[in-house]
Design a protein around this motif. Structure first.
Motif, PDB file in Angstrom:
ATOM      1  N   GLY A 122       0.821  -1.205   0.000  1.00  0.00           N
ATOM      2  CA  GLY A 122       0.000   0.000   0.000  1.00  0.00           C
ATOM      3  C   GLY A 122       0.855   1.254   0.000  1.00  0.00           C
ATOM      4  O   GLY A 122       0.567   2.223  -0.713  1.00  0.00           O
ATOM      5  N   PHE A 123       1.936   1.227   0.793  1.00  0.00           N
ATOM      6  CA  PHE A 123       2.806   2.400   0.861  1.00  0.00           C
ATOM      7  C   PHE A 123       3.464   2.672  -0.492  1.00  0.00           C
ATOM      8  O   PHE A 123       3.516   3.810  -0.953  1.00  0.00           O
ATOM      9  CB  PHE A 123       3.871   2.222   1.946  1.00  0.00           C
ATOM     10  N   ILE A 124       3.946   1.596  -1.122  1.00  0.00           N
ATOM     11  CA  ILE A 124       4.629   1.765  -2.418  1.00  0.00           C
ATOM     12  C   ILE A 124       3.654   2.268  -3.484  1.00  0.00           C
ATOM     13  O   ILE A 124       3.934   3.224  -4.208  1.00  0.00           O
ATOM     14  CB  ILE A 124       5.300   0.440  -2.854  1.00  0.00           C
ATOM     15  N   ILE A 125       2.471   1.615  -3.546  1.00  0.00           N
ATOM     16  CA  ILE A 125       1.461   2.059  -4.525  1.00  0.00           C
ATOM     17  C   ILE A 125       1.077   3.512  -4.249  1.00  0.00           C
ATOM     18  O   ILE A 125       0.986   4.337  -5.165  1.00  0.00           O
ATOM     19  CB  ILE A 125       0.199   1.157  -4.462  1.00  0.00           C
ATOM     20  N   GLY A 126       0.886   3.827  -2.971  1.00  0.00           N
ATOM     21  CA  GLY A 126       0.492   5.186  -2.592  1.00  0.00           C
ATOM     22  C   GLY A 126       1.546   6.213  -2.986  1.00  0.00           C
ATOM     23  O   GLY A 126       1.216   7.310  -3.450  1.00  0.00           O
ATOM     24  N   ALA A 127       2.824   5.866  -2.815  1.00  0.00           N
ATOM     25  CA  ALA A 127       3.901   6.799  -3.163  1.00  0.00           C
ATOM     26  C   ALA A 127       3.932   7.044  -4.674  1.00  0.00           C
ATOM     27  O   ALA A 127       4.129   8.167  -5.130  1.00  0.00           O
ATOM     28  CB  ALA A 127       5.237   6.266  -2.668  1.00  0.00           C
ATOM     29  N   ILE A 158       6.593  15.493   0.338  1.00  0.00           N
ATOM     30  CA  ILE A 158       5.534  15.347   1.341  1.00  0.00           C
ATOM     31  C   ILE A 158       4.339  14.607   0.745  1.00  0.00           C
ATOM     32  O   ILE A 158       3.744  13.728   1.375  1.00  0.00           O
ATOM     33  CB  ILE A 158       5.105  16.734   1.870  1.00  0.00           C
ATOM     34  N   LEU A 159       4.016  14.940  -0.514  1.00  0.00           N
ATOM     35  CA  LEU A 159       2.882  14.312  -1.197  1.00  0.00           C
ATOM     36  C   LEU A 159       3.113  12.811  -1.385  1.00  0.00           C
ATOM     37  O   LEU A 159       2.212  11.994  -1.172  1.00  0.00           O
ATOM     38  CB  LEU A 159       2.702  14.995  -2.557  1.00  0.00           C
ATOM     39  N   GLU A 160       4.336  12.444  -1.773  1.00  0.00           N
ATOM     40  CA  GLU A 160       4.634  11.028  -2.012  1.00  0.00           C
ATOM     41  C   GLU A 160       4.609  10.233  -0.703  1.00  0.00           C
ATOM     42  O   GLU A 160       4.001   9.164  -0.631  1.00  0.00           O
ATOM     43  CB  GLU A 160       5.992  10.894  -2.713  1.00  0.00           C
ATOM     44  N   VAL A 161       5.238  10.785   0.335  1.00  0.00           N
ATOM     45  CA  VAL A 161       5.243  10.087   1.627  1.00  0.00           C
ATOM     46  C   VAL A 161       3.820  10.046   2.202  1.00  0.00           C
ATOM     47  O   VAL A 161       3.349   9.000   2.667  1.00  0.00           O
ATOM     48  CB  VAL A 161       6.203  10.774   2.624  1.00  0.00           C
ATOM     49  N   GLY A 162       3.123  11.191   2.130  1.00  0.00           N
ATOM     50  CA  GLY A 162       1.765  11.272   2.682  1.00  0.00           C
ATOM     51  C   GLY A 162       0.810  10.310   1.993  1.00  0.00           C
ATOM     52  O   GLY A 162       0.049   9.591   2.651  1.00  0.00           O
ATOM     53  N   SER A 163       0.850  10.260   0.658  1.00  0.00           N
ATOM     54  CA  SER A 163      -0.031   9.344  -0.075  1.00  0.00           C
ATOM     55  C   SER A 163       0.326   7.901   0.268  1.00  0.00           C
ATOM     56  O   SER A 163      -0.559   7.058   0.434  1.00  0.00           O
ATOM     57  CB  SER A 163       0.101   9.547  -1.581  1.00  0.00           C
ATOM     58  N   GLY A 164       1.617   7.623   0.381  1.00  0.00           N
ATOM     59  CA  GLY A 164       2.051   6.278   0.755  1.00  0.00           C
ATOM     60  C   GLY A 164       1.456   5.862   2.096  1.00  0.00           C
ATOM     61  O   GLY A 164       0.910   4.763   2.247  1.00  0.00           O
ATOM     62  N   LEU A 165       1.539   6.767   3.084  1.00  0.00           N
ATOM     63  CA  LEU A 165       1.024   6.451   4.427  1.00  0.00           C
ATOM     64  C   LEU A 165      -0.494   6.269   4.397  1.00  0.00           C
ATOM     65  O   LEU A 165      -1.029   5.349   5.022  1.00  0.00           O
ATOM     66  CB  LEU A 165       1.399   7.565   5.412  1.00  0.00           C
TER      67      LEU A 165
END
Ligand SMILES: [Zn+2]
Length: 250
Positions: free
Chosen positions: A6-11, A75-82
């Protein structure tokens, strides 16, 4: 395992959402040309395209002209990943999780564009309302469509009435955005999102005025607060609805 995936897809999705935030208001294509430095036009190499890692590899600067890559990309990449990790680990790979992830992605793009350009483009709201209704059909048949159509009318109508009464506090973009939230979350989730948006928007307004950053006459875009309320509702759906609207019994 689902958390890491989920984190990878989200990032990866977050990286694409950054492209959407930058290009949609400029009317540029989302696909071509590939990612490039907005200053010198240099194309990003394969390693630099990897979310988060790419940013760290170049220490947040263009390899060619040394122009700073804004920190919000990271921030967007880390935030979406989380966010993706949290939704997928708590809801599993279900229809309701996919429903939440689509809406979260739209909310992030809407917040990014509204905070910089003070508009929420129709392309983010109108066509996606149909997707929201279809997601309702997949999960609950005719009744699913009905409950979400009710969400569109109730939430869109509510913000429409507020916009009429307040004259300028909320605009057409906010009406369509709230209707979109209704199409994905129905009435209870939509109302919870709107309640959180109003509370956080009021708190932020008071703080910004107290610090002298904004005056009473400045307009603070409301879209980012709708996004915040929506994301909180998607991530903590049951808790939020039972907290905000215990009397609904949902
Ligand atoms: Zn450059």
């Amino acid at each position: 395992m689902l958390k890491l995936a989920g984190f990878i897809i989200g990032a990866v999705v977050g990286s694409f959402l950054g492209v959407c935030i930058h290009r949609i208001p400029r009317g540029e294509s989302l696909i071509a040309p590939g990612s490039h430095c907005p200053k010198c036009g240099a194309r990003l190499g394969a390693a630099e395209l990897i979310p988060i890692i790419g940013y760290i590899l170049v220490w947040g600067r263009c390899r060619h002209c040394r122009e700073r890559v804004p920190l919000w990309h990271l921030i967007l990449e880390v935030g979406s990943g989380l966010l993706f990790a949290k939704v997928l680990s708590s809801q599993g790979l279900t229809l309701s999780a996919i429903n939440s992830l689509i809406l979260i992605s739209l909310a992030i793009v809407a917040a990014g564009i509204d905070s910089r350009h003070k508009i929420i483009p129709d392309s983010l709201t109108l066509p996606w309302m149909i997707v929201g209704l279809l997601m309702g059909a997949f999960s609950g048949g005719i009744q699913g469509i009905f409950s979400r159509a009710l969400g569109v009318l109730a939430l869109g109508g509510l913000v429409f009435l507020i916009a009429m009464v307040s004259r300028g506090g909320m605009g057409g973009g906010d009406i369509k955005f709230m209707a979109l939230v209704g199409s994905f979350l129905g009435v209870p989730g939509g109302l919870a999102s709107f309640a959180i948006a109003c509370i956080t928007g009021a708190i932020a307004g008071v703080i910004l005025m107290a610090l002298g950053i904004k005056s009473r006459r400045d307009e603070i875009p409301f879209g980012p607060f709708i996004s915040l309320g929506t994301i909180i509702t998607c991530v903590f759906s049951e808790q939020v609805i039972s907290l905000v609207f215990p009397w609904l019994g949902l």
